[in-house]
Design a protein around this motif. Structure first.
Motif, PDB file in Angstrom:
ATOM      1  N   LEU A 181      34.950  37.986  26.151  1.00 48.83           N
ATOM      2  CA  LEU A 181      36.135  37.918  26.997  1.00 48.83           C
ATOM      3  C   LEU A 181      36.695  36.495  27.026  1.00 48.83           C
ATOM      4  CD1 LEU A 181      37.883  39.584  28.992  1.00 48.83           C
ATOM      5  CD2 LEU A 181      36.393  38.750  30.815  1.00 48.83           C
TER       6      LEU A 181
ATOM      7  N   LEU B  82      40.184  31.703  37.651  1.00 48.97           N
ATOM      8  CA  LEU B  82      39.946  33.147  37.707  1.00 48.97           C
ATOM      9  C   LEU B  82      38.621  33.521  37.046  1.00 48.97           C
ATOM     10  CD1 LEU B  82      40.837  36.099  38.026  1.00 48.97           C
ATOM     11  CD2 LEU B  82      42.068  35.852  35.875  1.00 48.97           C
TER      12      LEU B  82
ATOM     13  N   ARG C  16      52.392  35.787  32.421  1.00 53.41           N
ATOM     14  CA  ARG C  16      52.005  35.007  31.239  1.00 53.41           C
ATOM     15  C   ARG C  16      50.511  35.144  30.965  1.00 53.41           C
ATOM     16  NH1 ARG C  16      55.459  31.034  33.435  1.00 53.41           N
ATOM     17  NH2 ARG C  16      53.680  29.783  34.113  1.00 53.41           N
ATOM     18  N   LEU C  17      49.735  35.119  32.037  1.00 45.50           N
ATOM     19  CA  LEU C  17      48.287  35.273  31.868  1.00 45.50           C
ATOM     20  C   LEU C  17      47.957  36.623  31.236  1.00 45.50           C
ATOM     21  CD1 LEU C  17      45.548  33.915  32.544  1.00 45.50           C
ATOM     22  CD2 LEU C  17      45.544  35.237  34.669  1.00 45.50           C
TER      23      LEU C  17
ATOM     24  N   ALA D 205      38.085  43.738  31.080  1.00 43.37           N
ATOM     25  CA  ALA D 205      39.125  42.759  31.391  1.00 43.37           C
ATOM     26  C   ALA D 205      40.140  43.335  32.381  1.00 43.37           C
ATOM     27  CB  ALA D 205      39.833  42.311  30.114  1.00 43.37           C
TER      28      ALA D 205
ATOM     29  N   PHE E 166      40.136  35.261  25.118  1.00 41.69           N
ATOM     30  CA  PHE E 166      41.229  34.675  25.891  1.00 41.69           C
ATOM     31  C   PHE E 166      41.583  33.282  25.392  1.00 41.69           C
ATOM     32  CE2 PHE E 166      42.834  31.946  29.219  1.00 41.69           C
ATOM     33  CZ  PHE E 166      43.996  32.629  29.542  1.00 41.69           C
TER      34      PHE E 166
ATOM     35  N   ARG F 192      53.724  33.509  36.345  1.00 39.82           N
ATOM     36  CA  ARG F 192      52.458  32.958  35.869  1.00 39.82           C
ATOM     37  C   ARG F 192      51.442  34.069  35.600  1.00 39.82           C
ATOM     38  NH1 ARG F 192      49.666  28.116  38.902  1.00 39.82           N
ATOM     39  NH2 ARG F 192      50.904  27.122  37.271  1.00 39.82           N
ATOM     40  N   VAL F 193      51.377  35.023  36.486  1.00 35.47           N
ATOM     41  CA  VAL F 193      50.428  36.124  36.277  1.00 35.47           C
ATOM     42  C   VAL F 193      50.837  36.936  35.048  1.00 35.47           C
ATOM     43  CG1 VAL F 193      49.481  38.249  37.237  1.00 35.47           C
ATOM     44  CG2 VAL F 193      49.785  36.249  38.701  1.00 35.47           C
TER      45      VAL F 193
ATOM     46  N   GLN G  16      54.448  33.762  42.162  1.00 29.61           N
ATOM     47  CA  GLN G  16      53.275  33.843  41.288  1.00 29.61           C
ATOM     48  C   GLN G  16      53.490  34.809  40.128  1.00 29.61           C
ATOM     49  OE1 GLN G  16      50.677  31.923  41.584  1.00 29.61           O
ATOM     50  NE2 GLN G  16      49.793  31.941  43.654  1.00 29.61           N
TER      51      GLN G  16
ATOM     52  N   PHE H 140      44.661  27.836  35.837  1.00 28.28           N
ATOM     53  CA  PHE H 140      44.707  29.070  36.632  1.00 28.28           C
ATOM     54  C   PHE H 140      43.714  30.091  36.078  1.00 28.28           C
ATOM     55  CE2 PHE H 140      47.199  33.097  37.570  1.00 28.28           C
ATOM     56  CZ  PHE H 140      46.930  33.099  38.932  1.00 28.28           C
TER      57      PHE H 140
ATOM     58  N   LEU I 121      38.789  43.179  35.791  1.00 24.17           N
ATOM     59  CA  LEU I 121      38.828  41.798  36.270  1.00 24.17           C
ATOM     60  C   LEU I 121      40.224  41.389  36.724  1.00 24.17           C
ATOM     61  CD1 LEU I 121      37.726  38.900  36.537  1.00 24.17           C
ATOM     62  CD2 LEU I 121      38.191  38.631  34.095  1.00 24.17           C
ATOM     63  N   PHE I 122      41.199  41.692  35.889  1.00 30.52           N
ATOM     64  CA  PHE I 122      42.568  41.311  36.235  1.00 30.52           C
ATOM     65  C   PHE I 122      43.057  42.099  37.446  1.00 30.52           C
ATOM     66  CE2 PHE I 122      42.780  39.874  31.672  1.00 30.52           C
ATOM     67  CZ  PHE I 122      42.934  38.534  31.967  1.00 30.52           C
TER      68      PHE I 122
ATOM     69  N   PHE J 157      46.686  37.182  27.354  1.00 34.30           N
ATOM     70  CA  PHE J 157      45.399  37.826  27.095  1.00 34.30           C
ATOM     71  C   PHE J 157      45.563  39.062  26.222  1.00 34.30           C
ATOM     72  CE2 PHE J 157      42.211  41.040  27.925  1.00 34.30           C
ATOM     73  CZ  PHE J 157      41.086  40.340  27.553  1.00 34.30           C
TER      74      PHE J 157
ATOM     75  N   LEU K  80      45.325  38.139  44.993  1.00 34.21           N
ATOM     76  CA  LEU K  80      46.601  37.460  45.192  1.00 34.21           C
ATOM     77  C   LEU K  80      47.440  38.182  46.236  1.00 34.21           C
ATOM     78  CD1 LEU K  80      47.664  36.580  41.540  1.00 34.21           C
ATOM     79  CD2 LEU K  80      47.048  34.980  43.354  1.00 34.21           C
TER      80      LEU K  80
ATOM     81  N   MET L 151      41.897  40.328  40.388  1.00 31.82           N
ATOM     82  CA  MET L 151      42.672  39.119  40.613  1.00 31.82           C
ATOM     83  C   MET L 151      43.984  39.455  41.312  1.00 31.82           C
ATOM     84  SD  MET L 151      44.711  36.756  37.894  1.00 31.82           S
ATOM     85  CE  MET L 151      45.492  38.233  37.285  1.00 31.82           C
TER      86      MET L 151
END
Lengths: 182, 182
Positions: free
Chosen positions: A136, A169, B135-136, B166, A140, B132-133, B129, A165, B169-170, B140, B177, B173
């Motif tokens: 993972l 996480l 983009r994350l 994953a 990433f 940015r989230v 936010q 960021f 996990l996200f 990924f 938030l 997150m």
DNA sequence: ACCTGAACACCGTTCAAGT
DNA sequence: ACCTGAACACCGTTCAAGT
């Protein structure tokens, strides 16, 4: 009387990497590398096999770098490992995509992976989860670095902030895995 | 008497994508595409500009697909969006790396991004936010799909399991938030 | 409008030959 | 052992010419 070598594999890869940085992967040419070294393009074949071999050599070069000091705390080691990868992407944005296309099984790649394994163990991640978490993280980091090389972020500041960021996480994830194991 | 077009941009891109799937990106050739269409390579230039334009067209093709049904719950929409990307990578593993090298600003890419924005808002992620989230997540997913296309996973099962991991996990997150915003 | 044919300046790679 | 030179089968792209 055996002819003395005019070029070495090292010189060839140095020159090829520099040339690729300047003119891009598409402009990287056996003839071009030969020219820069003052040698016939065919002289390269003895040292790198063929163009595929040249590209494989470049992938090696991208990954062979410093490893994080094993004495550092695990969090810091993971941070450094990510920073090393991102630095390579920024230094050689043209060449970096090769890393994703041909999976690297070089020594450098393998020992980087082992370093992450070790860091995760120290963090307390249960042994049976270690490989998955490593995949993972490395997926990433690789994708992030490639995106950065491709210019997907508006600025280095934005990329830094986004990466921090993500680190935050993933740090939380690692801690929750660790806590669950106790 | 204006000559009737023998080929269209659509046909050219279809043929080029199929050819690239078969022989790889390196084997994709203006001449090869022309041959398959029964046309001189130079006939392609009017429709796609040049080879660069042909490659750009392929990137478009990779992303233009179904979007998730906006009526679905946000979690499911994000899941579908990821699945669409991974499916494209598995369908065209040879071509997929282009997506990372040249950042795509096609309509398809932009509306996918807007879809993710919308899903994150529905999930309750604070507005400042959201980008940015996104983009994350997209970094990924793109990196993951590219890794999969590059054969970095041992099996499709392993890739599925890792991706599900994953997503979990996200998902956590996003919830944290959301909770923090209340 | 759209396609064609010849031509130009390139490629990677082979192979026999040189030292 | 290592490099060279000529040659082969390719590239992308231009340009004038055809319809």
């Amino acid at each position: 009387m055996p002819a003395r070598a005019k070029v070495t594999r090292e010189e060839i890869l140095d020159t090829a990497l520099r040339l690729a940085d300047e003119v891009g992967l598409a402009g990287l040419t056996m003839r071009g590398v030969g020219d820069r070294l003052g040698v016939t393009p065919m002289a390269l074949y003895r040292h790198v096999g063929d163009k595929q071999g040249l590209l494989d050599g470049l992938v090696e070069r991208l990954l062979t770098g410093e490893l994080p000091d094993p004495g550092l705390p695990w969090r810091e080691r993971l941070h450094r490992q990510g920073a090393i990868l991102r630095a390579a992407a920024r230094r050689h944005p043209q060449v970096f995509p090769l890393l994703l296309a041909r999976r690297a099984a070089t020594d450098a790649a393998l020992s980087a992976r082992d370093g992450v394994y070790q860091a995760l163990r120290e963090a307390g991640v249960p042994e049976d989860q270690v490989p998955r978490v490593e995949r993972l993280l490395s997926t990433f980091a690789l994708g992030f670095a490639a995106s950065e090389a491709g210019g997907r972020f508006r600025s280095e500041q934005e990329a830094d902030a986004d990466f921090a960021f993500a680190e935050e996480l993933f740090g939380q994830m690692i801690e929750s895995l660790t806590a669950a194991a106790e």
